[in-house]
Design an enzyme around this catalytic site. Structure first.
Site, short mmCIF file in Angstrom:
data_model
loop_
_atom_site.label_atom_id
_atom_site.label_comp_id
_atom_site.label_asym_id
_atom_site.label_seq_id
_atom_site.Cartn_x
_atom_site.Cartn_y
_atom_site.Cartn_z
CB VAL A 68 142.03 215.92 82.77
CG1 VAL A 68 142.55 215.45 84.11
CG2 VAL A 68 141.32 217.24 82.90
CD GLU A 72 138.23 213.25 76.07
OE1 GLU A 72 137.42 213.04 75.13
OE2 GLU A 72 138.41 212.43 77.00
#
Length: 156
Positions: A68, A72
């Site tokens: 993740v 990002e």
């Protein structure tokens, strides 16, 4: 004012990255921009250090950057691309994630590597744009995703 379409700009140091993004340590995941083709694409870098706070728990015996956070980092690179393309650096505008599609993780990202972040416009609008992003360790594809983001004023 944005740079002329097609006229590459870069490199951008951390000060210019911070002028484009509101993120700060520990959430600023773009260290440098190699080049931007305004309205088209960006190549940026994240130096992945063993001192990143997430490595303490992910995973102590084999530190791996969470997927993740790779996504990002790609979104932040796309945010710099959007802000620079639309001439919004220093304006206070924020780039918000709206959707992530087709995220795939191919190679673990470990401490000590330079993570190359490549993002390009798929659909460009001043209010919401679509991007394709790829992250590489050397020549190895580490992760890829498509995502949508909107540009908006910060909350009052």
């Amino acid at each position: 004012m944005a740079d002329e379409p097609g006229a590459a700009i870069g490199p951008l140091d951390i000060r210019r990255v911070m002028a484009a993004l509101p993120h700060r340590f520990p959430m600023l995941l773009v260290d440098r921009v190699e080049t931007i083709q305004p309205g088209e694409r960006i190549v940026a870098w994240k130096a992945v250090s063993v001192n990143e706070p997430f490595f303490a728990g992910h995973f102590p015996a084999r530190p791996i950057m969470p997927g993740v956070l790779i996504i990002e980092a790609l979104a932040q690179a796309a945010g710099v691309l959007a802000v620079e393309s639309f001439g919004l650096a220093g304006s206070g505008k924020l780039v918000y994630f709206m959707a992530i599609d087709g995220a795939k993780f191919r190679t673990p990202v470990e401490p000590g590597v330079l993570l190359r972040l490549e993002a390009e416009f798929v659909q460009k609008r001043a209010s919401a744009s679509k991007f394709a992003g790829r992250a590489f360790v050397g020549d190895k594809l580490a992760a890829e995703a498509s995502f949508t983001a909107m540009i908006a004023d910060p909350p009052a």
